[in-house]
Write a protein that holds these residues in place. Structure first.
Motif, PDB file in Angstrom:
ATOM      1  N   PRO A  99       0.812  -1.211   0.000  1.00 33.43           N
ATOM      2  CA  PRO A  99       0.000   0.000   0.000  1.00 33.43           C
ATOM      3  C   PRO A  99       0.850   1.266   0.000  1.00 33.43           C
ATOM      4  O   PRO A  99       0.492   2.259  -0.634  1.00 33.43           O
ATOM      5  CB  PRO A  99      -0.840  -0.123   1.276  1.00 33.43           C
ATOM      6  CG  PRO A  99      -0.094  -1.091   2.147  1.00 33.43           C
ATOM      7  CD  PRO A  99       0.588  -2.029   1.201  1.00 33.43           C
ATOM      8  N   PHE A 100       2.016   1.227   0.702  1.00 35.53           N
ATOM      9  CA  PHE A 100       2.891   2.407   0.736  1.00 35.53           C
ATOM     10  C   PHE A 100       4.268   1.968   1.224  1.00 35.53           C
ATOM     11  O   PHE A 100       4.602   2.094   2.395  1.00 35.53           O
ATOM     12  CB  PHE A 100       2.306   3.474   1.665  1.00 35.53           C
ATOM     13  CG  PHE A 100       2.828   4.865   1.407  1.00 35.53           C
ATOM     14  CD1 PHE A 100       2.262   5.658   0.423  1.00 35.53           C
ATOM     15  CD2 PHE A 100       3.873   5.390   2.153  1.00 35.53           C
ATOM     16  CE1 PHE A 100       2.732   6.956   0.183  1.00 35.53           C
ATOM     17  CE2 PHE A 100       4.355   6.671   1.927  1.00 35.53           C
ATOM     18  CZ  PHE A 100       3.772   7.457   0.944  1.00 35.53           C
ATOM     19  N   TRP A 101       5.066   1.463   0.276  1.00 36.97           N
ATOM     20  CA  TRP A 101       6.392   0.945   0.601  1.00 36.97           C
ATOM     21  C   TRP A 101       7.371   2.109   0.716  1.00 36.97           C
ATOM     22  O   TRP A 101       7.785   2.706  -0.265  1.00 36.97           O
ATOM     23  CB  TRP A 101       6.829  -0.031  -0.479  1.00 36.97           C
ATOM     24  CG  TRP A 101       8.144  -0.705  -0.234  1.00 36.97           C
ATOM     25  CD1 TRP A 101       8.891  -0.693   0.908  1.00 36.97           C
ATOM     26  CD2 TRP A 101       8.870  -1.500  -1.180  1.00 36.97           C
ATOM     27  NE1 TRP A 101      10.030  -1.431   0.748  1.00 36.97           N
ATOM     28  CE2 TRP A 101      10.051  -1.942  -0.526  1.00 36.97           C
ATOM     29  CE3 TRP A 101       8.638  -1.888  -2.488  1.00 36.97           C
ATOM     30  CZ2 TRP A 101      10.989  -2.734  -1.169  1.00 36.97           C
ATOM     31  CZ3 TRP A 101       9.565  -2.682  -3.135  1.00 36.97           C
ATOM     32  CH2 TRP A 101      10.734  -3.110  -2.474  1.00 36.97           C
ATOM     33  N   GLY A 102       7.697   2.442   1.952  1.00 31.74           N
ATOM     34  CA  GLY A 102       8.632   3.521   2.244  1.00 31.74           C
ATOM     35  C   GLY A 102       9.266   3.270   3.604  1.00 31.74           C
ATOM     36  O   GLY A 102       8.926   2.302   4.293  1.00 31.74           O
ATOM     37  N   ASP A 103      10.152   4.144   4.025  1.00 34.25           N
ATOM     38  CA  ASP A 103      10.943   3.897   5.234  1.00 34.25           C
ATOM     39  C   ASP A 103      10.197   4.372   6.484  1.00 34.25           C
ATOM     40  O   ASP A 103      10.487   5.412   7.060  1.00 34.25           O
ATOM     41  CB  ASP A 103      12.305   4.590   5.120  1.00 34.25           C
ATOM     42  CG  ASP A 103      13.307   4.044   6.134  1.00 34.25           C
ATOM     43  OD1 ASP A 103      12.929   3.162   6.933  1.00 34.25           O
ATOM     44  OD2 ASP A 103      14.462   4.498   6.122  1.00 34.25           O
ATOM     45  N   VAL A 104       9.240   3.547   6.912  1.00 42.08           N
ATOM     46  CA  VAL A 104       8.473   3.819   8.136  1.00 42.08           C
ATOM     47  C   VAL A 104       9.367   3.578   9.350  1.00 42.08           C
ATOM     48  O   VAL A 104      10.131   2.616   9.402  1.00 42.08           O
ATOM     49  CB  VAL A 104       7.227   2.905   8.208  1.00 42.08           C
ATOM     50  CG1 VAL A 104       6.553   3.018   9.573  1.00 42.08           C
ATOM     51  CG2 VAL A 104       6.248   3.233   7.088  1.00 42.08           C
ATOM     52  N   ASP A 105       9.250   4.450  10.330  1.00 43.27           N
ATOM     53  CA  ASP A 105       9.928   4.237  11.615  1.00 43.27           C
ATOM     54  C   ASP A 105       8.914   4.489  12.730  1.00 43.27           C
ATOM     55  O   ASP A 105       8.724   5.616  13.167  1.00 43.27           O
ATOM     56  CB  ASP A 105      11.129   5.168  11.760  1.00 43.27           C
ATOM     57  CG  ASP A 105      11.949   4.853  13.024  1.00 43.27           C
ATOM     58  OD1 ASP A 105      11.527   3.967  13.797  1.00 43.27           O
ATOM     59  OD2 ASP A 105      12.978   5.513  13.240  1.00 43.27           O
ATOM     60  N   ASN A 106       8.264   3.413  13.187  1.00 46.83           N
ATOM     61  CA  ASN A 106       7.246   3.577  14.229  1.00 46.83           C
ATOM     62  C   ASN A 106       7.854   3.785  15.614  1.00 46.83           C
ATOM     63  O   ASN A 106       7.116   4.017  16.575  1.00 46.83           O
ATOM     64  CB  ASN A 106       6.255   2.404  14.230  1.00 46.83           C
ATOM     65  CG  ASN A 106       6.899   1.074  14.576  1.00 46.83           C
ATOM     66  OD1 ASN A 106       8.119   0.927  14.503  1.00 46.83           O
ATOM     67  ND2 ASN A 106       6.086   0.094  14.931  1.00 46.83           N
ATOM     68  N   VAL A 107       9.179   3.726  15.716  1.00 43.84           N
ATOM     69  CA  VAL A 107       9.825   4.149  16.966  1.00 43.84           C
ATOM     70  C   VAL A 107       9.674   5.658  17.115  1.00 43.84           C
ATOM     71  O   VAL A 107       9.443   6.176  18.211  1.00 43.84           O
ATOM     72  CB  VAL A 107      11.320   3.742  16.977  1.00 43.84           C
ATOM     73  CG1 VAL A 107      11.996   4.226  18.251  1.00 43.84           C
ATOM     74  CG2 VAL A 107      11.453   2.228  16.845  1.00 43.84           C
ATOM     75  N   GLN A 108       9.783   6.368  15.992  1.00 44.78           N
ATOM     76  CA  GLN A 108       9.620   7.817  15.976  1.00 44.78           C
ATOM     77  C   GLN A 108       8.170   8.230  16.214  1.00 44.78           C
ATOM     78  O   GLN A 108       7.904   9.312  16.750  1.00 44.78           O
ATOM     79  CB  GLN A 108      10.089   8.385  14.631  1.00 44.78           C
ATOM     80  CG  GLN A 108      11.562   8.216  14.344  1.00 44.78           C
ATOM     81  CD  GLN A 108      12.421   9.219  15.108  1.00 44.78           C
ATOM     82  OE1 GLN A 108      11.945  10.259  15.533  1.00 44.78           O
ATOM     83  NE2 GLN A 108      13.685   8.884  15.295  1.00 44.78           N
ATOM     84  N   GLY A 109       7.222   7.372  15.799  1.00 47.74           N
ATOM     85  CA  GLY A 109       5.822   7.716  15.993  1.00 47.74           C
ATOM     86  C   GLY A 109       4.894   6.820  15.207  1.00 47.74           C
ATOM     87  O   GLY A 109       5.236   6.325  14.139  1.00 47.74           O
ATOM     88  N   GLY A 110       3.690   6.590  15.753  1.00 51.65           N
ATOM     89  CA  GLY A 110       2.666   5.823  15.064  1.00 51.65           C
ATOM     90  C   GLY A 110       2.666   4.353  15.426  1.00 51.65           C
ATOM     91  O   GLY A 110       3.553   3.849  16.128  1.00 51.65           O
TER      92      GLY A 110
END
Length: 272
Positions: A99-110
């Motif tokens: 759906p949205f292949w990118g560099d997610v960092d859920n440590v930073q938020g979300g």
């Protein structure tokens, strides 16, 4: 004074209520109150291998388990931790939907939520939607899997920008569909993909699409890996802005009336 304060605050409150209604009309219910599970707070993390109660057919092959990868990908057979998206087709890679292949960092938020469901109200809503978009295909959903990325940050972020999007897999055991919902997209690129830390733009932007693992069967949602992916909340192939729907068992490209808008002007000099 109290009445005046109420009247001054009311327009914003009404706007927030209306926005929540719009969000609920696009995104299927998610979160801990829906008994969702959450992925770990881990950069480039993934879920455990998740066994499915029923097989989900993807590009003609039955899949009986999957991984929810933090970086905006649901993969079959193996994890996909890669943070900078490759152009599709990705030959030799695992079959996946992104759906949205990118560099997610859920440590930073979300947070990244997911659940498998046969709940009647949810399936009825999914059935109604699919029947509206594909009236010539008899379909009654008997199973669904939902993964939702809720206000997730990007790697290297120095802001509170977050993206909220959702992927839904559904089947009646014969026909399989995937629904991508995009509620709020504020960034396209992490810093390790040459994006700007302050804007989340530039570098190699995120990718949305489908990959079978061979060189012939794949699909790129228009705007993928370009600046225009930022505007995916306004595009669609079924005339519902922010929603893309595909028949994926025997994959069929569904082209719709909504064109990809031009990307907004940017002062960022990091574009490839």
């Amino acid at each position: 004074m109290k009445l005046l304060a109420f009247l001054l605050l009311m327009p914003g409150a009404v706007m927030n209520i209306e926005r929540e209604r719009e969000k609920a009309s696009l995104l299927y219910p998610y979160g801990l109150e829906q008994n969702d599970q959450k992925n770990p707070k881990l950069d480039d993390g993934t879920s455990q291998e998740l066994s499915l109660a029923v097989p989900f057919t993807f590009y003609g092959k039955e899949q009986r388990s999957l991984y929810v990868n933090n970086n905006g990908v649901i993969s079959f057979g193996t994890r996909l931790k890669q943070y900078t998206p490759d152009p599709l087709p990705m030959v030799g890679g695992p079959p996946f939907l992104a759906p949205f292949w990118g560099d997610v960092d859920n440590v930073q938020g979300g947070d990244i939520f997911y659940r498998e469901s046969s709940e009647a109200t949810l399936l009825a809503r999914i059935t109604q939607d699919i029947n509206q978009y594909f009236p010539d295909i008899p379909f009654t959903a008997t199973w669904a899997f939902l993964a939702t990325w809720d206000h997730v940050a990007y790697y290297g972020s120095t802001t509170n920008k977050g993206n909220t999007f959702q992927a839904v897999l559904t089947t009646d055991t014969k026909t399989s569909f995937t629904i991508f919902n995009y509620w709020d997209i504020q960034w396209t690129t992490g810093a390790a993909s040459d994006g700007d830390e302050e804007t989340g733009l530039g570098g190699t932007p995120a990718h949305a699409g489908f990959n079978s693992g061979d060189e012939e069967n794949f699909y790129n949602i228009p705007g993928s890996q370009t600046d225009a992916i930022l505007n995916i909340t306004q595009t669609s192939n079924i005339n519902v802005p922010g929603r893309w729907v595909f028949q994926v068992g025997d994959f069929k490209v569904t082209e719709g009336p909504t064109k990809v808008p031009k990307p907004p002007p940017s002062n960022n000099n990091c574009w490839l």
